[in-house]
Design a protein around this motif. Structure first.
Motif, short mmCIF file in Angstrom:
data_model
loop_
_atom_site.label_atom_id
_atom_site.label_comp_id
_atom_site.label_asym_id
_atom_site.label_seq_id
_atom_site.Cartn_x
_atom_site.Cartn_y
_atom_site.Cartn_z
N TYR A 74 36.92 49.05 33.40
CA TYR A 74 37.96 48.03 33.62
C TYR A 74 39.02 48.24 32.56
O TYR A 74 38.71 48.45 31.38
CB TYR A 74 37.40 46.62 33.53
N GLU A 103 42.70 41.07 30.58
CA GLU A 103 41.64 40.10 30.30
C GLU A 103 41.03 40.40 28.94
O GLU A 103 40.85 41.56 28.57
CB GLU A 103 40.56 40.14 31.38
N ASN A 126 34.78 37.76 32.39
CA ASN A 126 35.73 38.15 33.44
C ASN A 126 35.94 39.66 33.44
O ASN A 126 35.95 40.30 34.49
CB ASN A 126 37.05 37.43 33.24
N GLY A 127 36.14 40.25 32.24
CA GLY A 127 36.32 41.70 32.18
C GLY A 127 35.04 42.44 32.51
O GLY A 127 35.07 43.47 33.21
N GLN A 130 34.50 42.49 36.23
CA GLN A 130 35.37 43.44 36.91
C GLN A 130 34.87 44.87 36.71
O GLN A 130 34.98 45.71 37.62
CB GLN A 130 36.80 43.29 36.39
N LEU A 171 31.93 45.30 38.97
CA LEU A 171 32.42 45.39 40.35
C LEU A 171 33.01 46.76 40.65
O LEU A 171 32.94 47.24 41.80
CB LEU A 171 33.45 44.29 40.58
N SER A 172 33.58 47.43 39.65
CA SER A 172 34.19 48.74 39.89
C SER A 172 33.17 49.80 40.31
O SER A 172 33.53 50.82 40.88
CB SER A 172 34.92 49.21 38.62
N GLU A 182 33.42 49.32 43.94
CA GLU A 182 34.78 49.20 44.47
C GLU A 182 35.20 50.44 45.24
O GLU A 182 34.75 51.55 44.94
CB GLU A 182 35.74 48.94 43.31
N GLU A 194 30.70 46.47 48.19
CA GLU A 194 31.60 45.76 47.28
C GLU A 194 31.57 44.26 47.52
O GLU A 194 31.55 43.48 46.56
CB GLU A 194 33.03 46.29 47.45
N ARG A 226 30.67 41.56 44.74
CA ARG A 226 31.67 40.56 44.34
C ARG A 226 31.10 39.15 44.45
O ARG A 226 31.29 38.31 43.56
CB ARG A 226 32.91 40.70 45.21
N ASP A 281 35.50 32.10 41.20
CA ASP A 281 36.04 33.01 40.20
C ASP A 281 36.91 32.19 39.25
O ASP A 281 37.88 31.55 39.68
CB ASP A 281 36.87 34.12 40.86
N ARG A 322 39.12 32.87 37.31
CA ARG A 322 40.49 33.30 37.10
C ARG A 322 41.47 32.70 38.09
O ARG A 322 42.68 32.69 37.83
CB ARG A 322 40.56 34.82 37.15
#
Length: 691
Positions: A300, A304, A309-310, A313, A316-317, A320, A482, A486, A535, A537
């Protein structure tokens, strides 16, 4: 005495005294045959220093030819003398050395290891605290003669205790205290005397320990590990000074077993994509690296902070869509560059920062992956991701503008690299993605390949190692889409269904299925709770789990009541709600003050009205209500006359409808007036109202 040889046929026995400077002597065997026999402990073979072993080997090399040539005839003094003299002449060894070796050989059991030197008896042993006085000298006159004319100070048991007090209370707990500083504190506390005036003076040389003696005691009584652990702490010792006999691959079962995850601040200044003259600071960089193959499987890069949160992500990558990701940053896409796409590990290794939050439990619950939080200040437990940051920075340093090395922060009059900032977040993403692809393809020179990888001719690059290792691990690893990842990574909380909508974090949500199922009408009678995934964010929409838990979650959006919060994060909403609560507290205080001011202002008028009523003639309730219509009509005429009168194109001054009462009491109507005609009674009522 030790028995060296016995011959029953000739009744001869050769013996030697153990604790004297003696030689063998011959006794009648019949005299010693019935004596008590004691076997002395054997000389241990192992556990000796290399110096003792070398001395023993040298003595045996000198003595063994003499014993082989003459044997038991050496017991005879005349034979022994001539044999030793001849052997000394041939070998060039001194006869006294041979005599000493031979006596030790006989007295200690006639074995090779009887020739070990008595190093264990060298020097002076330290007396025990319970059987020695504090004034007992430990050094006992050691030390070369001092050149300054003073006698050498002899360390006693009391000195030893003083040393330990200073070392354990001042030197070990504080890394800022040096050995000379600790020595000065020692002298100040224990080695000063008072003169006739009561002034304290340091004991002269020879009457106090020297700095060298103090340092020698420190190094001898406290080993290096004790000193370093005490001065630096356990964490620093384990990280910087511990022994490193093992390897991180000892318990790694293969690719996909351990993923190491961590975050850092990238050393590059970025600019705004809307205005390149505005600097937005340094981005956050997350990396996820497979321990076995060193492959970067997740990442990531963005604005952020290092938080869940980071980390979410970055996780999740892994699943992704890499084609869309590469297209977003303008990087050519090739499927072979991403061999670990959608592959999740058995265990995540993370530090005690972002991944110790309650939200990280979603990884274990939703993706069936163990999250291990390593001890603080122990980057050596996840060294691959720590070194991965350095390798990436080393790769981008020569090519990235506005690269600000960490050393520049502590450099005097450091350079202002932010002046060269020109990369936007999209440009930085292109740089990082390209660097990650190159890193995964680059061969590692120092990688410790196992025998199977060597026999299979595997190249030591992360992609090649992953592709080779996945063949045996494919059935043990799990792939997730994904969307599944997520949803699993989202935080979960309880929300309340009300007649205004689904209330969650001061926002109200709705979705068509809830309206069709009459959730909000039911909530007017009895509120109930539901589980939502969100989420943090963005508050625009949330997932609402069905009540029966058997269907897919619903997507709920903000209602018109909460439309003002659209596009905000839940943290921003919490801030505004905090302001709203503070404003409500102030408003409640203002409302109370306003009500009290109203009561205070109107109280005189109300009291005056009550007094006028009390002073008026007594009239029954029915009489007061009997002529309301006529009296109201008359009062309306008076109001119109006062409010609507126009004179000379200018509105006249409006007379007061209720003039202030005069100081004199109004005249009390006579009974005749009260009992007069209707017109008289109306006029009397008007007079009372005017008064």
């Amino acid at each position: 005495m030790r028995l060296l040889q016995a011959d029953t046929s000739t009744n001869k026995a050769w013996v030697i005294a153990l604790h004297s400077h003696a030689w063998p002597e011959c006794l009648p065997y019949s005299e010693i045959r019935d004596l008590e026999r004691v076997s002395p402990p054997a000389t241990p073979i192992h556990g000796h220093s290399q110096a003792r072993i070398q001395k023993c080997e040298a003595a045996w090399k000198r003595l063994e030819p003499l014993l082989s040539a003459h044997g038991t005839s050496l017991f005879e003094p005349k034979t022994r003398k001539h044999a030793i003299a001849e052997h000394a002449r041939k070998t060039g060894c001194a006869p006294t050395t041979l005599y000493k070796d031979l006596r030790r050989y006989w007295q200690r059991g006639q074995t090779k290891y009887a020739l070990l030197p008595d190093y264990d008896k060298s020097g002076r042993t330290t007396p025990a605290a319970d059987d020695a006085s504090e004034a007992c000298a430990i050094t006992a006159g050691r030390g070369r003669k001092a050149k300054n004319g003073y006698d050498n100070y002899q360390i006693t048991m009391a000195d030893s205790s003083f040393f330990r007090k200073v070392i354990e209370k001042e030197y070990l707990p504080n890394a800022q205290i040096s050995v000379p500083a600790a020595y000065r504190s020692l002298v100040e506390q224990f080695y000063r005397y008072a003169d006739g005036n009561g002034e304290l003076h340091v004991n002269p040389l020879g009457a106090r320990p020297s700095l060298r003696q103090f340092r020698h005691f420190l190094l001898k009584a406290y080993d290096i590990e004790t000193r370093l652990r005490g001065r630096l702490g356990n964490s620093d010792f384990e990280r910087e000074h511990r022994k490193r006999l093992g390897t991180i691959m000892a318990d790694c079962q293969g690719v996909g077993h351990y993923y190491e995850i961590d975050a850092t601040i990238a050393d590059i200044y970025l600019v705004s994509s809307e205005d390149v003259t505005k600097i937005i600071g340094k981005p956050t960089l997350y990396l996820i690296i497979d321990r076995k193959s060193r492959l970067i499987v997740g990442f990531y890069f963005g604005l952020e902070n290092a938080s869940w949160n980071g980390a979410m992500q970055a996780i999740l990558s892994i699943a992704e869509d890499k084609r869309a990701l590469c297209g977003r940053y303008g990087v050519p896409y090739a499927p072979e560059d991403w061999p670990a796409h959608q592959v999740f590990p058995s265990e995540f290794l993370a530090d005690r920062g972002d991944m110790i939050s309650h939200a990280s439990s979603n990884v274990a619950e939703g993706l069936h992956v163990t999250v291990t939080n390593l001890p603080s200040k122990r980057p050596d437990w996840k060294p691959l991701v720590e070194c991965g940051f350095r390798l990436l920075h080393n790769s981008i340093q020569p090519i990235a503008p506005a690269y600000d090395p960490p050393s520049n922060a502590t450099r005097r009059r450091g350079k202002h690299y932010e002046k060269d900032a020109c990369l936007t977040l999209r440009d930085f993403g292109h740089l990082i993605l390209t660097t990650i692809i190159a890193y995964n393809q680059r061969e590692m020179l120092g990688y410790d390949m196992d025998t199977k990888e060597l026999l299979d001719n595997v190249r030591p690059s992360p992609i090649a190692l992953w592709n080779h290792g996945i063949q045996s691990r494919a059935g043990l690893l799990t792939r997730y889409e994904e969307s599944t990842v997520r949803f699993a990574l989202l935080r979960k909380k309880k929300a309340i269904v009300t007649d205004k909508g689904i209330e969650f974090e001061s926002c109200f949500y709705s979705f068509p299925e809830a309206i069709a199922q009459k959730w909000f009408e039911t909530a007017r009678k009895r509120r109930f709770s539901v589980t939502v995934s969100y989420d943090n964010r963005l508050a625009d929409s949330i997932y609402v789990h069905p009540l029966d838990g058997k269907r897919e979650p619903y997507v709920a959006t903000l209602t018109e009541r909460s439309a003002k919060y659209k596009g905000m994060s839940f943290d921003e909403i919490a801030y505004y709600e905090c302001l709203r609560a503070a404003l409500r507290v102030d408003a409640e205080h203002s409302r109370l003050q306003n009500s009290i001011d109203l009561s205070t202002t109107t109280r005189p008028v109300m009291n005056a009205a009550r007094e006028r009523l009390k002073s008026a003639p007594k009239v029954s309730r029915s009489a007061r209500r009997a002529d309301i219509k006529e009296v109201r009509e008359e009062e309306r005429k008076l109001e119109r006359k006062a409010m609507a009168k126009i004179e000379g194109g200018k509105r006249s001054e409006v007379p007061a409808l209720h003039p202030e009462p005069q100081n004199s009491r109004p005249p009390t109507p006579t009974p005749a007036a009260a009992s007069g005609s209707l017109a008289e009674r109306i006029e009397a009522a008007r007079a009372r109202m005017r008064s």
